[in-house]
Design a protein around this motif. Structure first.
Motif, mmCIF file in Angstrom:
data_model
loop_
_atom_site.group_PDB
_atom_site.id
_atom_site.type_symbol
_atom_site.label_atom_id
_atom_site.label_comp_id
_atom_site.label_asym_id
_atom_site.label_seq_id
_atom_site.Cartn_x
_atom_site.Cartn_y
_atom_site.Cartn_z
ATOM 1 N N LEU A 189 5.190 1.407 14.776
ATOM 2 C CA LEU A 189 5.845 0.417 15.881
ATOM 3 C C LEU A 189 7.184 -0.855 15.229
ATOM 4 C CD1 LEU A 189 4.539 -0.231 18.714
ATOM 5 C CD2 LEU A 189 2.453 -2.095 17.660
ATOM 6 N N GLY A 190 6.109 -1.288 14.168
ATOM 7 C CA GLY A 190 7.541 -2.725 13.827
ATOM 8 C C GLY A 190 8.532 -1.745 13.427
ATOM 9 N N CYS A 191 9.249 -1.159 14.126
ATOM 10 C CA CYS A 191 10.242 -0.780 13.823
ATOM 11 C C CYS A 191 11.093 -0.465 15.798
ATOM 12 C CB CYS A 191 10.399 0.928 13.663
ATOM 13 S SG CYS A 191 10.346 1.423 11.616
ATOM 14 N N THR A 192 9.856 -0.610 16.162
ATOM 15 C CA THR A 192 10.745 -0.577 17.900
ATOM 16 C C THR A 192 10.556 -1.562 18.796
ATOM 17 O OG1 THR A 192 8.518 -1.533 18.708
ATOM 18 C CG2 THR A 192 8.616 1.169 18.471
ATOM 19 N N ALA A 193 10.956 -3.003 18.023
ATOM 20 C CA ALA A 193 11.412 -4.584 17.551
ATOM 21 C C ALA A 193 10.028 -5.161 19.432
ATOM 22 C CB ALA A 193 12.713 -5.051 18.429
ATOM 23 N N ILE A 194 9.416 -3.929 19.094
ATOM 24 C CA ILE A 194 8.370 -4.734 20.557
ATOM 25 C C ILE A 194 8.058 -6.354 20.671
ATOM 26 C CG2 ILE A 194 6.192 -3.915 19.568
ATOM 27 C CD1 ILE A 194 7.623 -3.738 23.402
ATOM 28 N N GLU A 195 7.634 -6.710 19.445
ATOM 29 C CA GLU A 195 6.841 -8.484 19.210
ATOM 30 C C GLU A 195 8.385 -8.744 19.591
ATOM 31 O OE1 GLU A 195 7.758 -5.573 16.778
ATOM 32 O OE2 GLU A 195 5.673 -5.823 15.429
ATOM 33 N N SER A 196 9.668 -9.009 19.938
ATOM 34 C CA SER A 196 10.783 -9.755 19.394
ATOM 35 C C SER A 196 11.101 -9.805 21.238
ATOM 36 C CB SER A 196 11.889 -8.643 18.664
ATOM 37 O OG SER A 196 11.782 -10.093 17.113
ATOM 38 N N ILE A 197 10.911 -8.368 21.638
ATOM 39 C CA ILE A 197 11.616 -7.888 23.200
ATOM 40 C C ILE A 197 10.217 -8.650 23.841
ATOM 41 C CG2 ILE A 197 10.955 -6.305 24.832
ATOM 42 C CD1 ILE A 197 12.182 -4.478 22.993
ATOM 43 N N ALA A 198 8.292 -8.820 23.349
ATOM 44 C CA ALA A 198 7.529 -9.002 24.044
ATOM 45 C C ALA A 198 7.612 -11.026 24.276
ATOM 46 C CB ALA A 198 6.626 -9.008 23.371
ATOM 47 N N LEU A 199 7.994 -11.247 22.708
ATOM 48 C CA LEU A 199 8.784 -12.409 22.651
ATOM 49 C C LEU A 199 9.214 -13.194 24.021
ATOM 50 C CD1 LEU A 199 8.111 -15.377 21.285
ATOM 51 C CD2 LEU A 199 9.943 -14.791 19.602
ATOM 52 N N PHE A 200 10.875 -12.766 23.823
ATOM 53 C CA PHE A 200 11.668 -13.093 24.718
ATOM 54 C C PHE A 200 11.336 -12.928 25.965
ATOM 55 C CE2 PHE A 200 14.808 -13.272 20.805
ATOM 56 C CZ PHE A 200 14.693 -14.224 21.320
ATOM 57 N N MET A 201 10.557 -11.654 26.460
ATOM 58 C CA MET A 201 10.146 -11.355 28.185
ATOM 59 C C MET A 201 8.490 -12.478 28.369
ATOM 60 S SD MET A 201 11.676 -8.610 28.965
ATOM 61 C CE MET A 201 9.773 -8.761 30.309
ATOM 62 N N GLY A 202 8.307 -13.214 27.267
ATOM 63 C CA GLY A 202 7.171 -14.145 27.769
ATOM 64 C C GLY A 202 8.129 -15.504 27.731
ATOM 65 N N LEU A 203 9.021 -16.184 26.827
ATOM 66 C CA LEU A 203 9.363 -17.177 27.041
ATOM 67 C C LEU A 203 10.433 -17.477 28.018
ATOM 68 C CD1 LEU A 203 11.025 -17.167 24.080
ATOM 69 C CD2 LEU A 203 9.330 -18.895 25.212
ATOM 70 N N ILE A 204 11.022 -15.889 28.641
ATOM 71 C CA ILE A 204 12.144 -15.966 29.351
ATOM 72 C C ILE A 204 11.314 -16.352 31.058
ATOM 73 C CG2 ILE A 204 13.556 -14.873 31.276
ATOM 74 C CD1 ILE A 204 14.611 -14.092 28.723
ATOM 75 N N ARG A 213 19.618 -0.516 13.559
ATOM 76 C CA ARG A 213 19.219 -1.117 12.153
ATOM 77 C C ARG A 213 18.001 0.035 11.204
ATOM 78 N NH1 ARG A 213 13.725 -4.268 12.157
ATOM 79 N NH2 ARG A 213 12.984 -3.038 12.635
ATOM 80 N N ASP A 214 17.359 0.482 12.618
ATOM 81 C CA ASP A 214 16.907 2.334 11.518
ATOM 82 C C ASP A 214 18.108 3.070 11.958
ATOM 83 O OD1 ASP A 214 14.188 0.697 12.218
ATOM 84 O OD2 ASP A 214 13.777 1.815 14.754
ATOM 85 N N VAL A 215 18.809 3.398 12.269
ATOM 86 C CA VAL A 215 19.994 4.175 12.108
ATOM 87 C C VAL A 215 20.082 3.692 10.831
ATOM 88 C CG1 VAL A 215 22.091 5.230 12.138
ATOM 89 C CG2 VAL A 215 20.530 4.786 14.257
#
Length: 272
Positions: free
Chosen positions: A155-170, A198-200
């Motif tokens: 899950l940490g390789c999916t960037a979901i944490e950062s995506i969720a953070l920006f979705m919430g802020l926006i 990054r993963d690649v």
């Protein structure tokens, strides 16, 4: 317990969608933040068991922060607080940001089917990128093997944490749709694409042993993380240029936290 997490998110969501003039909006938000703090204050025990003391400090700090927000919302509720029209409502925006961000993150983190779908989707994208670069890698589930070296996509390789953070802020900002869409396009798709790259990079660097026996650690823990940090800083700057209210929110939360801690110190140590 996951029950605490879902109750807290549900209460904060309810607080977020209630009209600003609804008198119970802030007390519901205060209860949501209080329960959210319990979720965070349970986490240090896990990290102590695995000797991860950085996350011990971070989770305790998050728990304290949630308590401070809850206390502030309770005071606002009892004092019938009404924000000045020219100023942003700090606790209201923070509640919206956490509630919406949590909706985008925790289902993927806690629901197995969504977790597997997201990891599988990201793994598919990595394999496509590798094939585009004419690199022959093999996939087994969420494991990618190149030159006999295997990388597991989690899950940490999916960037979901950062995506969720920006979705919430926006989503927490009251701004014209055009600006919200511009902020979204400058963050979420960019984060996702950069994360695939990054993963690649990690797969290739490890498979080719670019950095010797410690290629994975150097590529993943050092280079990729440093690159991600720089990229997120630049993306955050762009988003805040589009939506200045986010910077005001961060400043307001910092000032509020400092004020609450100062008041608590005075109560504990006395007015001297």
């Amino acid at each position: 317990m996951l029950t605490l997490l879902w109750i807290s998110i549900s209460l904060m969501l309810l607080s977020a969608i209630l009209p600003v003039k609804n008198g119970s909006k802030r007390i519901i938000g205060a209860f949501g933040w209080s329960i959210f703090s319990l979720h965070w204050l349970r986490q240090p025990f896990h990290y102590i068991a695995i000797d991860d003391y950085v996350n011990v400090v971070l989770t305790i700090s998050m728990g304290i922060f949630c308590i401070l927000i809850a206390y502030r919302m309770f005071i606002e509720y009892t004092s019938k607080y009404t924000p000045v029209k020219q100023q942003i409502d700090i606790t209201y925006m923070a509640t919206n940001a956490i509630a919406i961000g949590s909706v985008f993150y925790y289902p993927f983190a806690e629901i197995a089917s969504l977790n597997e779908w997201l990891i599988s989707t990201v793994t598919n994208n990595i394999m496509w990128a590798l094939s585009t670069l004419n690199i022959t890698a093999y996939r087994t589930g969420n494991m990618i093997t190149y030159n006999g070296h295997t990388v597991e996509i989690i899950l940490g390789c999916t960037a979901i944490e950062s995506i969720a953070l920006f979705m919430g802020l926006i989503a927490s900002v009251n701004a014209p749709l055009k600006k919200l869409l511009a902020a979204f396009m400058a963050s979420v798709p960019v984060i996702y694409i950069l994360n695939i790259l990054r993963d690649v990079f990690v797969v290739i660097a490890y498979g080719e042993m670019w950095f010797g026996p410690n290629s994975f650690e150097i590529a993943h823990h050092m280079i990729a993380k440093a690159g991600s940090g720089v990229a997120l800083f630049v993306i955050a700057y762009m988003v805040m240029r589009i939506l200045p209210d986010i910077l005001e929110l961060i400043d307001g939360l910092w000032d509020m936290t400092a004020e609450q801690m100062h008041n608590l110190r005075k109560k504990v140590l006395g007015n001297n």
